[in-house]
Design an enzyme around this catalytic site. Sequence first.
Site, PDB file in Angstrom:
ATOM      1  N   ARG A  63      90.863   4.952  -2.191  1.00 44.40           N
ATOM      2  CA  ARG A  63      90.965   3.776  -1.324  1.00 44.40           C
ATOM      3  C   ARG A  63      89.618   3.097  -1.114  1.00 44.40           C
ATOM      4  O   ARG A  63      89.532   1.862  -1.009  1.00 44.40           O
ATOM      5  CB  ARG A  63      91.560   4.201   0.024  1.00 44.40           C
ATOM      6  CG  ARG A  63      91.835   3.041   0.953  1.00 44.40           C
ATOM      7  CD  ARG A  63      92.650   3.499   2.150  1.00 44.40           C
ATOM      8  NE  ARG A  63      92.978   2.404   3.041  1.00 44.40           N
ATOM      9  CZ  ARG A  63      92.681   2.397   4.341  1.00 44.40           C
ATOM     10  NH1 ARG A  63      92.046   3.419   4.882  1.00 44.40           N
ATOM     11  NH2 ARG A  63      93.025   1.369   5.086  1.00 44.40           N
ATOM     12  N   HIS A  67      88.813  -0.912  -1.372  1.00 41.76           N
ATOM     13  CA  HIS A  67      88.262  -1.715  -0.269  1.00 41.76           C
ATOM     14  C   HIS A  67      86.889  -2.269  -0.615  1.00 41.76           C
ATOM     15  O   HIS A  67      86.446  -3.261  -0.036  1.00 41.76           O
ATOM     16  CB  HIS A  67      88.217  -0.901   1.019  1.00 41.76           C
ATOM     17  CG  HIS A  67      89.552  -0.770   1.674  1.00 41.76           C
ATOM     18  ND1 HIS A  67      89.729  -0.695   3.032  1.00 41.76           N
ATOM     19  CD2 HIS A  67      90.798  -0.706   1.132  1.00 41.76           C
ATOM     20  CE1 HIS A  67      91.027  -0.594   3.312  1.00 41.76           C
ATOM     21  NE2 HIS A  67      91.684  -0.580   2.167  1.00 41.76           N
ATOM     22  N   ASN A  95      89.293  -1.188   8.052  1.00 43.91           N
ATOM     23  CA  ASN A  95      88.440  -0.035   7.741  1.00 43.91           C
ATOM     24  C   ASN A  95      88.145   0.865   8.928  1.00 43.91           C
ATOM     25  O   ASN A  95      88.006   2.082   8.773  1.00 43.91           O
ATOM     26  CB  ASN A  95      87.099  -0.521   7.174  1.00 43.91           C
ATOM     27  CG  ASN A  95      87.254  -1.240   5.841  1.00 43.91           C
ATOM     28  OD1 ASN A  95      88.250  -1.036   5.152  1.00 43.91           O
ATOM     29  ND2 ASN A  95      86.294  -2.071   5.489  1.00 43.91           N
ATOM     30  N   HIS A 194      99.752   4.711  -3.167  1.00 44.09           N
ATOM     31  CA  HIS A 194     100.319   5.298  -1.952  1.00 44.09           C
ATOM     32  C   HIS A 194     101.229   6.479  -2.282  1.00 44.09           C
ATOM     33  O   HIS A 194     102.100   6.832  -1.509  1.00 44.09           O
ATOM     34  CB  HIS A 194     101.048   4.229  -1.140  1.00 44.09           C
ATOM     35  CG  HIS A 194     100.109   3.208  -0.556  1.00 44.09           C
ATOM     36  ND1 HIS A 194     100.535   2.067   0.077  1.00 44.09           N
ATOM     37  CD2 HIS A 194      98.749   3.167  -0.506  1.00 44.09           C
ATOM     38  CE1 HIS A 194      99.472   1.366   0.485  1.00 44.09           C
ATOM     39  NE2 HIS A 194      98.382   2.012   0.148  1.00 44.09           N
TER      40      HIS A 194
HETATM   41  C1  HEM Z   1      99.168  -3.645  -1.614  1.00 45.62           C
HETATM   42  C2  HEM Z   1      98.487  -3.777  -0.507  1.00 45.62           C
HETATM   43  C3  HEM Z   1      97.987  -2.589   0.275  1.00 45.62           C
HETATM   44  C4  HEM Z   1      98.113  -2.426   1.613  1.00 45.62           C
HETATM   45  C5  HEM Z   1      98.754  -3.400   2.591  1.00 45.62           C
HETATM   46  C6  HEM Z   1      97.534  -1.151   1.931  1.00 45.62           C
HETATM   47  C7  HEM Z   1      97.452  -0.626   3.206  1.00 45.62           C
HETATM   48  C8  HEM Z   1      97.093   0.662   3.506  1.00 45.62           C
HETATM   49  C9  HEM Z   1      97.102   1.233   4.821  1.00 45.62           C
HETATM   50  C10 HEM Z   1      97.451   0.497   6.104  1.00 45.62           C
HETATM   51  C11 HEM Z   1      96.755   2.533   4.707  1.00 45.62           C
HETATM   52  C12 HEM Z   1      96.647   3.549   5.847  1.00 45.62           C
HETATM   53  C13 HEM Z   1      95.347   3.340   6.587  1.00 45.62           C
HETATM   54  C14 HEM Z   1      95.326   4.048   7.914  1.00 45.62           C
HETATM   55  O1  HEM Z   1      96.300   3.968   8.665  1.00 45.62           O
HETATM   56  O2  HEM Z   1      94.283   4.687   8.246  1.00 45.62           O
HETATM   57  C15 HEM Z   1      96.513   2.797   3.320  1.00 45.62           C
HETATM   58  C16 HEM Z   1      96.136   4.003   2.799  1.00 45.62           C
HETATM   59  C17 HEM Z   1      95.805   4.199   1.489  1.00 45.62           C
HETATM   60  N1  HEM Z   1      95.718   3.227   0.520  1.00 45.62           N
HETATM   61 FE1  HEM Z   1      96.456   1.348   0.645  1.00 45.62          FE
HETATM   62  N2  HEM Z   1      97.078  -0.562   0.795  1.00 45.62           N
HETATM   63  C18 HEM Z   1      97.325  -1.413  -0.248  1.00 45.62           C
HETATM   64  C19 HEM Z   1      96.954  -1.217  -1.556  1.00 45.62           C
HETATM   65  C20 HEM Z   1      96.229  -0.139  -1.995  1.00 45.62           C
HETATM   66  C21 HEM Z   1      95.565  -0.049  -3.259  1.00 45.62           C
HETATM   67  C22 HEM Z   1      95.502  -1.177  -4.275  1.00 45.62           C
HETATM   68  C23 HEM Z   1      94.990   1.183  -3.325  1.00 45.62           C
HETATM   69  C24 HEM Z   1      94.161   1.805  -4.418  1.00 45.62           C
HETATM   70  C25 HEM Z   1      93.910   1.259  -5.576  1.00 45.62           C
HETATM   71  C26 HEM Z   1      95.331   1.872  -2.098  1.00 45.62           C
HETATM   72  C27 HEM Z   1      95.015   3.166  -1.808  1.00 45.62           C
HETATM   73  C28 HEM Z   1      95.306   3.803  -0.629  1.00 45.62           C
HETATM   74  C29 HEM Z   1      95.163   5.228  -0.418  1.00 45.62           C
HETATM   75  C30 HEM Z   1      94.794   6.252  -1.478  1.00 45.62           C
HETATM   76  C31 HEM Z   1      95.456   5.472   0.920  1.00 45.62           C
HETATM   77  C32 HEM Z   1      95.377   6.823   1.660  1.00 45.62           C
HETATM   78  C33 HEM Z   1      93.940   6.997   2.135  1.00 45.62           C
HETATM   79  C34 HEM Z   1      93.649   8.280   2.888  1.00 45.62           C
HETATM   80  O3  HEM Z   1      94.511   9.129   3.067  1.00 45.62           O
HETATM   81  O4  HEM Z   1      92.479   8.419   3.332  1.00 45.62           O
HETATM   82  N3  HEM Z   1      96.042   1.037  -1.317  1.00 45.62           N
HETATM   83  N4  HEM Z   1      96.706   1.634   2.606  1.00 45.62           N
END
Ligand code: HEM
Length: 331
Positions: A63, A67, A95, A194
């Site tokens: 992630r 970002h 973030n 995800h």
């Molecule tokens: C399509 C639009 C996307 C949205 C709206 C989105 C939104 C989010 C949100 C809200 C979270 C949880 C954050 C939290 O509550 O602390 C999350 C987690 C995550 N996102 Fe996305 N995301 C998107 C696309 C992506 C992309 C493109 C990637 C990687 C290339 C990605 C990788 C991840 C990963 C791996 C997590 C888990 C992180 C952790 O456990 O520390 N996401 N995302």
Amino acid sequence: MNQLGMSLVVLVFMCHGIGTLSDNGVLVLDYYQESCPIVEEIVQRQVEIAALKDPRMAASLLRLHFHDCFVMGCDASVLLDNYGGITSEKQAAPNVNSLRGFEVIDGIKYLLEEACPDAVSCSDILAIAARDAVALRGGPRWNVYLGRRDSLKADFKGANQFIPAPNSSLGTLIANFRQQGLDTRDLVALSGSHTMGKARCLSFRQRVYTEDYEENNNGHHRNTIFRRILSSICPKSGRDGALAPLDLKTPARFDNHYFLNIIEGNGLLISDNVLVTQDFEGEIREHVFAYASDQEYFFDSFGTSMIKMGNINVLTGNQGEIRSNCRFVNS
Ligand code: HEM
Ligand SMILES: *[C@@H]1O[C@H](CO)[C@@H](O)[C@H](O)[C@H]1NC(C)=O
């Protein structure tokens, strides 16, 4: 062949060369062959160690690269702390209290400065670490193109503007990715990230307590068990930081279960579910079903899209700098 003919051939050849290059921008695979041949080995080992200590770290590192790339390009701007004139992107809404892995990147940077001082950029570290994190969890392993340089500034406003919110509509997501030069296939493939990691209650509360996303034709609510589990983790108010896995079925593995989940209406975020429920362009759902039924195809697409994402607005040549500490610009 006369000289003109020859130079035409050369010109055509060069244009063709540029055409192929543009797939990977100006980055190259062997950028550190001379200056730091051990770089990929060091990063991979540190990612392994970090994920052994904290299994979620694999997801967090993936992630972090995302970002970084969506704000001013893949330039490690996300790693800068508040200092001097810099307002850190870490404080921006997507973030704050959420993005993690900064200490892991610091540790990698420290070892790299020992092994090859002033050679490896923080933005390249992020790109390699993201790839290794995915591979470590059973996902694809793509070639990482290298040669990014690090920014001299951060973009706090950009972080609020360009990183999509978890309650985005499909139209917003498509526009958001298009703005970065990414198409609908990239959107769907990259959303497959995800398949691992966690989200906070704050990020999925609206999904649990807003009705209209899950009413079927009869007005009956589906997925009540799913909702009941989530509402027990995430009350209507309070416990904003409580965590749920993004992929309920196989939270620790990088696989295509994410797509099976969202087809069943069990995506954790609104932005996950809209890929299936709001497909007004017709092609999105097709990608979802293709990835759900063919993991190899998903893996191929994911690697391709990660390389594309890793090319967004990169700084090269004498732009930017090689930071010696990822948290601060060089003085
Ligand atoms: C399509 C639009 C996307 C949205 C709206 C989105 C939104 C989010 C949100 C809200 C979270 C949880 C954050 C939290 O509550 O602390 C999350 C987690 C995550 N996102 Fe996305 N995301 C998107 C696309 C992506 C992309 C493109 C990637 C990687 C290339 C990605 C990788 C991840 C990963 C791996 C997590 C888990 C992180 C952790 O456990 O520390 N996401 N995302
Ligand atoms: C998304 O959430 C934010 C803050 O929680 C809210 O202000 C906004 O109206 C929501 N947007 C949609 C489309 O529901």
